[in-house]
Design a protein around this motif. Sequence first.
Motif, PDB file in Angstrom:
ATOM      1  N   GLY A 155      11.710 -12.946  -6.314  1.00 60.16           N
ATOM      2  CA  GLY A 155      10.731 -13.185  -5.256  1.00 60.16           C
ATOM      3  C   GLY A 155       9.342 -13.079  -5.843  1.00 60.16           C
ATOM      4  N   LEU A 156       8.658 -14.231  -5.923  1.00 58.83           N
ATOM      5  CA  LEU A 156       7.334 -14.257  -6.561  1.00 58.83           C
ATOM      6  C   LEU A 156       6.278 -14.743  -5.581  1.00 58.83           C
ATOM      7  N   GLY A 157       6.389 -14.307  -4.342  1.00 60.47           N
ATOM      8  CA  GLY A 157       5.403 -14.666  -3.320  1.00 60.47           C
ATOM      9  C   GLY A 157       4.247 -13.693  -3.351  1.00 60.47           C
ATOM     10  N   ASN A 158       3.769 -13.318  -2.165  1.00 60.86           N
ATOM     11  CA  ASN A 158       2.620 -12.403  -2.082  1.00 60.86           C
ATOM     12  C   ASN A 158       2.858 -11.119  -2.867  1.00 60.86           C
ATOM     13  N   VAL A 159       3.946 -10.435  -2.538  1.00 61.60           N
ATOM     14  CA  VAL A 159       4.185  -9.120  -3.147  1.00 61.60           C
ATOM     15  C   VAL A 159       4.630  -9.270  -4.598  1.00 61.60           C
ATOM     16  N   GLY A 160       5.490 -10.262  -4.862  1.00 61.63           N
ATOM     17  CA  GLY A 160       5.964 -10.474  -6.233  1.00 61.63           C
ATOM     18  C   GLY A 160       4.812 -10.774  -7.180  1.00 61.63           C
ATOM     19  N   VAL A 181      12.307 -13.101 -14.229  1.00 59.77           N
ATOM     20  CA  VAL A 181      11.669 -13.330 -12.927  1.00 59.77           C
ATOM     21  C   VAL A 181      12.364 -14.499 -12.240  1.00 59.77           C
ATOM     22  N   CYS A 182      12.351 -14.495 -10.913  1.00 58.38           N
ATOM     23  CA  CYS A 182      13.083 -15.517 -10.170  1.00 58.38           C
ATOM     24  C   CYS A 182      12.376 -15.872  -8.879  1.00 58.38           C
ATOM     25  N   SER A 183      12.282 -17.165  -8.612  1.00 64.98           N
ATOM     26  CA  SER A 183      11.977 -17.639  -7.254  1.00 64.98           C
ATOM     27  C   SER A 183      12.490 -19.070  -7.187  1.00 64.98           C
ATOM     28  N   THR A 223      19.582 -11.719   4.539  1.00 66.86           N
ATOM     29  CA  THR A 223      20.807 -12.334   4.002  1.00 66.86           C
ATOM     30  C   THR A 223      20.832 -12.286   2.469  1.00 66.86           C
ATOM     31  N   VAL A 224      20.005 -13.147   1.831  1.00 62.01           N
ATOM     32  CA  VAL A 224      19.977 -13.157   0.361  1.00 62.01           C
ATOM     33  C   VAL A 224      19.586 -11.780  -0.178  1.00 62.01           C
ATOM     34  N   ALA A 225      18.639 -11.137   0.492  1.00 65.08           N
ATOM     35  CA  ALA A 225      18.168  -9.822   0.027  1.00 65.08           C
ATOM     36  C   ALA A 225      19.325  -8.825  -0.021  1.00 65.08           C
ATOM     37  N   ASN A 241      17.886 -18.843 -10.051  1.00 56.35           N
ATOM     38  CA  ASN A 241      19.149 -18.243  -9.618  1.00 56.35           C
ATOM     39  C   ASN A 241      19.067 -16.714  -9.746  1.00 56.35           C
ATOM     40  N   TRP A 242      18.962 -16.025  -8.619  1.00 58.57           N
ATOM     41  CA  TRP A 242      18.749 -14.571  -8.669  1.00 58.57           C
ATOM     42  C   TRP A 242      19.883 -13.839  -9.389  1.00 58.57           C
ATOM     43  N   ARG A 243      21.086 -14.441  -9.402  1.00 53.14           N
ATOM     44  CA  ARG A 243      22.209 -13.760 -10.065  1.00 53.14           C
ATOM     45  C   ARG A 243      21.949 -13.591 -11.563  1.00 53.14           C
ATOM     46  N   THR A 260      12.803  -2.213  -3.472  1.00 53.58           N
ATOM     47  CA  THR A 260      12.642  -3.268  -2.474  1.00 53.58           C
ATOM     48  C   THR A 260      11.433  -2.996  -1.590  1.00 53.58           C
ATOM     49  N   ALA A 261      10.881  -4.103  -1.019  1.00 55.75           N
ATOM     50  CA  ALA A 261       9.777  -3.977  -0.055  1.00 55.75           C
ATOM     51  C   ALA A 261      10.242  -4.409   1.330  1.00 55.75           C
ATOM     52  N   ASN A 262      11.563  -4.478   1.505  1.00 54.26           N
ATOM     53  CA  ASN A 262      12.134  -5.189   2.652  1.00 54.26           C
ATOM     54  C   ASN A 262      12.332  -4.281   3.876  1.00 54.26           C
ATOM     55  N   LYS A 263      11.333  -4.292   4.782  1.00 49.22           N
ATOM     56  CA  LYS A 263      11.419  -3.407   5.965  1.00 49.22           C
ATOM     57  C   LYS A 263      12.526  -3.851   6.898  1.00 49.22           C
ATOM     58  N   GLU A 303      13.750  -6.452  -5.456  1.00 52.57           N
ATOM     59  CA  GLU A 303      14.031  -7.452  -4.414  1.00 52.57           C
ATOM     60  C   GLU A 303      12.780  -7.659  -3.588  1.00 52.57           C
ATOM     61  N   LEU A 304      12.141  -8.842  -3.740  1.00 56.14           N
ATOM     62  CA  LEU A 304      10.926  -9.160  -2.989  1.00 56.14           C
ATOM     63  C   LEU A 304      11.057 -10.519  -2.311  1.00 56.14           C
ATOM     64  N   VAL A 305      12.295 -10.807  -1.877  1.00 58.07           N
ATOM     65  CA  VAL A 305      12.590 -12.078  -1.230  1.00 58.07           C
ATOM     66  C   VAL A 305      12.349 -11.970   0.272  1.00 58.07           C
TER      67      VAL A 305
HETATM   68  N1  LIG Z   1       3.163  -9.675   2.294  1.00 59.92           N
HETATM   69  C1  LIG Z   1       2.923  -8.369   2.352  1.00 59.92           C
HETATM   70  O1  LIG Z   1       1.776  -7.940   2.283  1.00 59.92           O
HETATM   71  C2  LIG Z   1       4.062  -7.401   2.494  1.00 59.92           C
HETATM   72  C3  LIG Z   1       3.780  -6.042   2.686  1.00 59.92           C
HETATM   73  C4  LIG Z   1       4.837  -5.125   2.737  1.00 59.92           C
HETATM   74  C5  LIG Z   1       6.135  -5.583   2.608  1.00 59.92           C
HETATM   75  N2  LIG Z   1       6.374  -6.915   2.464  1.00 59.92           N
HETATM   76  C6  LIG Z   1       7.754  -7.343   2.299  1.00 59.92           C
HETATM   77  O2  LIG Z   1       7.910  -7.843   0.978  1.00 59.92           O
HETATM   78  C7  LIG Z   1       8.889  -8.860   0.949  1.00 59.92           C
HETATM   79  C8  LIG Z   1       8.292 -10.131   0.350  1.00 59.92           C
HETATM   80  O3  LIG Z   1       7.200 -10.538   1.165  1.00 59.92           O
HETATM   81  P1  LIG Z   1       6.171 -11.669   0.683  1.00 59.92           P
HETATM   82  O4  LIG Z   1       5.051 -11.637   1.643  1.00 59.92           O
HETATM   83  O5  LIG Z   1       5.900 -11.537  -0.765  1.00 59.92           O
HETATM   84  O6  LIG Z   1       7.047 -12.983   0.934  1.00 59.92           O
HETATM   85  P2  LIG Z   1       6.774 -14.457   0.392  1.00 59.92           P
HETATM   86  O7  LIG Z   1       5.364 -14.629   0.008  1.00 59.92           O
HETATM   87  O8  LIG Z   1       7.370 -15.385   1.390  1.00 59.92           O
HETATM   88  O9  LIG Z   1       7.640 -14.525  -0.948  1.00 59.92           O
HETATM   89  C9  LIG Z   1       9.030 -14.601  -0.945  1.00 59.92           C
HETATM   90  C10 LIG Z   1       9.480 -15.015  -2.320  1.00 59.92           C
HETATM   91  O10 LIG Z   1      10.910 -15.012  -2.341  1.00 59.92           O
HETATM   92  C11 LIG Z   1      11.358 -16.208  -2.951  1.00 59.92           C
HETATM   93  N3  LIG Z   1      12.671 -16.561  -2.436  1.00 59.92           N
HETATM   94  C12 LIG Z   1      13.046 -16.748  -1.161  1.00 59.92           C
HETATM   95  N4  LIG Z   1      14.367 -17.035  -1.094  1.00 59.92           N
HETATM   96  C13 LIG Z   1      14.816 -17.011  -2.369  1.00 59.92           C
HETATM   97  C14 LIG Z   1      16.091 -17.243  -2.977  1.00 59.92           C
HETATM   98  N5  LIG Z   1      17.142 -17.529  -2.242  1.00 59.92           N
HETATM   99  N6  LIG Z   1      16.166 -17.147  -4.305  1.00 59.92           N
HETATM  100  C15 LIG Z   1      15.093 -16.856  -5.061  1.00 59.92           C
HETATM  101  N7  LIG Z   1      13.871 -16.634  -4.549  1.00 59.92           N
HETATM  102  C16 LIG Z   1      13.740 -16.713  -3.215  1.00 59.92           C
HETATM  103  C17 LIG Z   1      10.317 -17.241  -2.582  1.00 59.92           C
HETATM  104  O11 LIG Z   1      10.426 -18.289  -3.490  1.00 59.92           O
HETATM  105  P3  LIG Z   1       9.489 -19.604  -3.453  1.00 59.92           P
HETATM  106  O12 LIG Z   1       8.089 -19.117  -3.589  1.00 59.92           O
HETATM  107  O13 LIG Z   1       9.894 -20.351  -4.616  1.00 59.92           O
HETATM  108  O14 LIG Z   1       9.786 -20.264  -2.159  1.00 59.92           O
HETATM  109  C18 LIG Z   1       9.031 -16.414  -2.729  1.00 59.92           C
HETATM  110  O15 LIG Z   1       8.607 -16.405  -4.059  1.00 59.92           O
HETATM  111  C19 LIG Z   1       9.370  -9.006   2.389  1.00 59.92           C
HETATM  112  O16 LIG Z   1      10.496  -8.215   2.577  1.00 59.92           O
HETATM  113  C20 LIG Z   1       8.212  -8.475   3.194  1.00 59.92           C
HETATM  114  O17 LIG Z   1       8.592  -7.979   4.458  1.00 59.92           O
HETATM  115  C21 LIG Z   1       5.384  -7.822   2.397  1.00 59.92           C
END
Ligand SMILES: NC(=O)c1ccc[n+]([C@@H]2O[C@H](COP(=O)([O-])OP(=O)(O)OC[C@H]3O[C@@H](n4cnc5c(N)ncnc54)[C@H](OP(=O)(O)O)[C@@H]3O)[C@@H](O)[C@H]2O)c1
Length: 459
Positions: free
Chosen positions: A35-40, A67-69, A110-112, A89-91, A128-131, A104-106
Amino acid sequence: MHPVNLEPGDQPFADATPRAVQPLAAQSVGVGVIGLGNVGSGTLAILAENADQIALKLGFPLRVEAVCSRSVADKQIPAALGSPVRTTNWREVVDHPDVQIVVELVGGTTVAREIIEAAAARGKSVVTANKELMALSGADLWDSAIAARINMAMEASVAGGIPIHAVLREGISGDRINTLYGILNGTCNYILTEIERRGAGFDSVLREAQEAGYAEADPSADVDGFDARSKLAILAALAFGERIVPADIYTEGIRRITPIDFGYAHMLRHTIRLICAARQTPDGLLLSVRPSLIPQSTILAGVRGAYNAVWVRGKYGADTFYYGRGAGPHPTGVAVVSDLMRVAREIRSGSPERVSPFAHARLGEYLPIPISLNRAAYYLRFRVKDRPGIIAQLAAALAAESISIEGVLQLPDEDASDLPFVITVEPTTEQALRDALARMAKMEFLIEPPLAMPIEASL
Ligand SMILES: NC(=O)c1ccc[n+]([C@@H]2O[C@H](COP(=O)([O-])OP(=O)(O)OC[C@H]3O[C@@H](n4cnc5c(N)ncnc54)[C@H](OP(=O)(O)O)[C@@H]3O)[C@@H](O)[C@H]2O)c1
């Protein structure tokens, strides 16, 4: 005497034979980030930019091995991290032989969950950051982790930048907690404080928040209270040692709050915030996420914008207050990296924290009870087609449930076809209030159902 370098899985005192000291890099702990979104992205940036301090504090470095996304090819991986395996592929991350901690930052459930279960099955620790997932199934996942003899950590899952898990698990764990109040959703707090500051309507502030990236395109999880509910479920479980699931928590969002409500709240020297509350009562634990009136003089009223805060009251230690950013790549990344450091230390020392933070003992005294047992003073805001006798009819509905009126407030308004005013009532039960509201529902002069909010007295 040479220091003993333990390998993962070694027992701390199983073999006291000194071994050769390894160079620092050879002792690194391997990390895989999924998971390489906001938190990743925030996590990787901190691991890269702060690597020297992290290594000094730990006594060994953390190495990002994989790293994986889904769109990993488009992601910028900081050059300082070297060349970790990149995969969609997260595996592959979980299976990577040098990954000892899987991050785990997805998000989602389900996948998480599959990632966490697969990591545990391979004997790899999890951060994990998964609330959402932890609120729903944290206790079971933790039991599996303990059985698999791995570590798990989830500091980032609640109030990103505030180390509230560490506080509840360690800092004040010796206290007996009576009450926990939180402002746990930054988006709601931003919207409410902007309505308060500028007198703008909910819809326009929400639109601006979406344009500025503070709110999701689908804002429901935030503005309807579900995100805050997950966080309260986790914090209440940690604070009270109970198994608490989101369904135990009465939840109401902020969509109905208007600038007029702030006008009336200010007349009462109060303000409005989305308050997450967990209170021990003689009957059990009352849990709610709902907009509430809180005194302007309370420290929680000063929490503005996207900030979060948690206020805990214990039997012995009295009040403690925690404040900080609730979200964002860097504040949340700090929580993830700090968890990584703790878990890495435990892997090195061979002394993992193998007691679940959930339900360490089911004491029974903290069982959740229905919100209908809540007792509070309430604020009731009406919008009516004005005509004589309205107050008398509303007062009769309240009196029929033995509810006493405390005051009637009406700000000047010339529109008799949509006139707002407020009745405050003395402390009563939520059940009595609901029965009175049900009586009022039939009154044809109401433009919409009354808005009822508790007036929090114990803050
Ligand atoms: N945002 C915050 O400030 C914050 C604060 C506290 C906790 N959290 C928690 O942190 C977690 C991540 O949040 P986020 O905001 O970083 O989410 P996000 O920006 O949507 O990032 C999710 C990442 O997961 C990847 N992903 C999704 N499905 C996948 C799969 N099947 N295989 C591989 N990669 C997959 C996405 O890939 P792609 O980019 O390639 O689509 C993306 O890089 C969540 O549980 C959230 O509740 C977030």
